[in-house]
Motif scaffolding. Structure first.
Motif, PDB file in Angstrom:
ATOM      1  N   PHE A  96     -54.161  -5.459 -65.914  1.00  0.00           N
ATOM      2  CA  PHE A  96     -55.578  -5.489 -65.581  1.00  0.00           C
ATOM      3  C   PHE A  96     -55.874  -6.121 -64.227  1.00  0.00           C
ATOM      4  N   GLY A  97     -54.981  -6.920 -63.713  1.00  0.00           N
ATOM      5  CA  GLY A  97     -55.250  -7.597 -62.453  1.00  0.00           C
ATOM      6  C   GLY A  97     -55.145  -9.099 -62.599  1.00  0.00           C
ATOM      7  N   PRO A  98     -55.168  -9.820 -61.483  1.00  0.00           N
ATOM      8  CA  PRO A  98     -54.876 -11.255 -61.485  1.00  0.00           C
ATOM      9  C   PRO A  98     -55.897 -12.138 -62.163  1.00  0.00           C
ATOM     10  N   GLU A  99     -57.107 -11.659 -62.384  1.00  0.00           N
ATOM     11  CA  GLU A  99     -58.125 -12.517 -62.982  1.00  0.00           C
ATOM     12  C   GLU A  99     -58.085 -12.510 -64.504  1.00  0.00           C
ATOM     13  N   VAL A 100     -57.290 -11.618 -65.082  1.00  0.00           N
ATOM     14  CA  VAL A 100     -57.212 -11.492 -66.532  1.00  0.00           C
ATOM     15  C   VAL A 100     -56.029 -12.296 -67.059  1.00  0.00           C
ATOM     16  N   GLY A 101     -56.270 -13.072 -68.105  1.00  0.00           N
ATOM     17  CA  GLY A 101     -55.211 -13.849 -68.739  1.00  0.00           C
ATOM     18  C   GLY A 101     -55.183 -13.626 -70.234  1.00  0.00           C
ATOM     19  N   ARG A 102     -54.228 -14.271 -70.882  1.00  0.00           N
ATOM     20  CA  ARG A 102     -54.112 -14.170 -72.332  1.00  0.00           C
ATOM     21  C   ARG A 102     -55.164 -15.021 -73.028  1.00  0.00           C
ATOM     22  N   SER A 103     -55.588 -14.536 -74.189  1.00  0.00           N
ATOM     23  CA  SER A 103     -56.416 -15.343 -75.065  1.00  0.00           C
ATOM     24  C   SER A 103     -55.529 -16.016 -76.106  1.00  0.00           C
ATOM     25  N   THR A 104     -56.102 -16.941 -76.852  1.00  0.00           N
ATOM     26  CA  THR A 104     -55.398 -17.596 -77.951  1.00  0.00           C
ATOM     27  C   THR A 104     -56.188 -17.378 -79.232  1.00  0.00           C
ATOM     28  N   PRO A 105     -55.596 -16.763 -80.280  1.00  0.00           N
ATOM     29  CA  PRO A 105     -54.231 -16.238 -80.322  1.00  0.00           C
ATOM     30  C   PRO A 105     -54.071 -15.017 -79.421  1.00  0.00           C
ATOM     31  N   PHE A 106     -52.818 -14.709 -79.062  1.00  0.00           N
ATOM     32  CA  PHE A 106     -52.557 -13.590 -78.166  1.00  0.00           C
ATOM     33  C   PHE A 106     -52.322 -12.284 -78.907  1.00  0.00           C
ATOM     34  N   GLU A 107     -51.697 -12.330 -80.078  1.00  0.00           N
ATOM     35  CA  GLU A 107     -51.376 -11.115 -80.814  1.00  0.00           C
ATOM     36  C   GLU A 107     -51.863 -11.203 -82.248  1.00  0.00           C
ATOM     37  N   GLN A 151     -64.020 -10.481 -72.749  1.00  0.00           N
ATOM     38  CA  GLN A 151     -62.919 -10.317 -73.698  1.00  0.00           C
ATOM     39  C   GLN A 151     -62.423  -8.868 -73.686  1.00  0.00           C
ATOM     40  N   ILE A 152     -61.100  -8.705 -73.727  1.00  0.00           N
ATOM     41  CA  ILE A 152     -60.465  -7.381 -73.729  1.00  0.00           C
ATOM     42  C   ILE A 152     -59.394  -7.367 -74.809  1.00  0.00           C
ATOM     43  N   ASN A 153     -59.428  -6.377 -75.679  1.00  0.00           N
ATOM     44  CA  ASN A 153     -58.413  -6.217 -76.714  1.00  0.00           C
ATOM     45  C   ASN A 153     -57.664  -4.908 -76.498  1.00  0.00           C
ATOM     46  N   ALA A 154     -56.337  -4.937 -76.637  1.00  0.00           N
ATOM     47  CA  ALA A 154     -55.496  -3.745 -76.457  1.00  0.00           C
ATOM     48  C   ALA A 154     -54.706  -3.496 -77.734  1.00  0.00           C
ATOM     49  N   THR A 155     -54.882  -2.312 -78.318  1.00  0.00           N
ATOM     50  CA  THR A 155     -54.272  -1.992 -79.602  1.00  0.00           C
ATOM     51  C   THR A 155     -53.350  -0.777 -79.493  1.00  0.00           C
ATOM     52  N   VAL A 156     -52.181  -0.875 -80.119  1.00  0.00           N
ATOM     53  CA  VAL A 156     -51.259   0.260 -80.263  1.00  0.00           C
ATOM     54  C   VAL A 156     -50.937   0.401 -81.739  1.00  0.00           C
ATOM     55  N   THR A 157     -51.064   1.609 -82.256  1.00  0.00           N
ATOM     56  CA  THR A 157     -50.761   1.881 -83.662  1.00  0.00           C
ATOM     57  C   THR A 157     -49.814   3.072 -83.757  1.00  0.00           C
ATOM     58  N   VAL A 158     -48.799   2.949 -84.590  1.00  0.00           N
ATOM     59  CA  VAL A 158     -47.838   4.025 -84.805  1.00  0.00           C
ATOM     60  C   VAL A 158     -47.963   4.514 -86.238  1.00  0.00           C
TER      61      VAL A 158
END
Length: 280
Positions: A96-107, A151-158
């Motif tokens: 996403f770029g340098p201004e975006v970091g992880r949230s807690t919890p991360f996953e 806030q940004i959430n990224a989801t992958v589902t198989v």
């Protein structure tokens, strides 16, 4: 909690198979728009699609198809294989770029799956039979420079099959129609949701087999609101990928849309690389 719904590509030089990535082609270091609202580095300097859907770029010369043919021999058959595939598709904050970091919890908890109940409240349940594995990663842009926390959430589902991943998109549309107002958790709500679905080749959808976008307003105890909310989802074979963006005071809707486009673009490209047939 995130939705069950389950693609910019700054690192790929804005040339990924003709995708028009609104956020990734700016070399600027951020700034403000005419209203004085913050536009972060790495986000769009122009306008972004209201539905946050990547669109194919126009070209006078023939190009390779944006969506490769699925190589069914690469489809995961076990939960362990599905988790390994998710590890190859899921993105980190650098997407996403340098201004975006992880949230807690991360996953998210890999054994749980969000479900919208009859009262339009999100709950978690065990993974359904058709899902081999799923993962959501949580990111943020901390409140600073005149804007609130984004806030940004990224989801992958198989899923076990392409048919089941297709049904996930169909259910996503049904959920919006059934519940235009939804509660994520205590103190967090989505309001006035509307959605749209496009099959491959319809209008601007040249990036995924089945695209679903959702937008509305996000209200939270921490940042107030309402603020813009966006969800963008794509499908390739048995895999769905999705990005959710929750806006904040002083953060432009265009910048939020650009971040959503960046995330979905990157994950879909990686899904194509992992599961698509090699060009002959």
């Amino acid at each position: 909690m995130t939705h069950r719904r389950s693609s910019a590509l700054r690192a790929y030089g804005c040339v990924a198979a003709g995708l028009l990535v609104l956020a990734g082609c700016s070399n600027g270091g951020g700034g403000k728009n005419g209203a004085g609202e913050r536009i972060p580095a790495g986000a769009a300097s122009g306008t972004a699609s209201a539905a946050a859907t990547p669109a194919p770029a126009s070209s006078g010369t023939p190009t390779a198809p944006l969506i490769p043919e699925l190589d069914e021999s690469k489809q995961p058959r076990t939960a362990a294989d599905a988790r390994a595939l998710i590890g190859s598709i899921a993105i980190g904050q650098e997407a996403f770029g340098p201004e975006v970091g992880r949230s807690t919890p991360f996953e998210s908890d890999p054994a749980r799956w969000p479900v919208l109940d009859a009262d339009c409240v999100w709950q978690t349940e065990k993974l359904p039979q058709d899902v081999l594995a799923t993962s959501t990663r949580y990111f943020q842009i901390p409140a600073k420079d005149g804007h609130g926390r984004v806030q940004i959430n990224a989801t992958v589902t198989v899923h076990r099959s392409r048919l089941e991943s297709g049904w996930e998109t169909a259910r996503a549309m049904e959920e919006v129609l059934r519940c235009p107002d939804q509660r994520l958790r205590a103190g967090e709500e989505l309001k006035g949701l509307w959605g749209a679905s496009l099959y491959q080749g319809e209008q601007v959808n040249g990036w995924t087999e089945d695209a679903f976008t959702e937008s509305g307003q996000y209200v939270g105890e921490e940042g107030g609101g309402p603020h813009p909310y966006l969800w963008s989802q794509g499908q390739f074979g048995p895999v769905t990928i999705a990005i959710a963006g929750k806006g904040a005071q002083g953060f432009t809707p265009e910048a939020l849309s650009a971040l959503v486009v960046q995330g979905t673009s990157r994950m879909m490209l990686q899904a194509h690389q992992e599961l698509g047939k090699a060009a002959g």
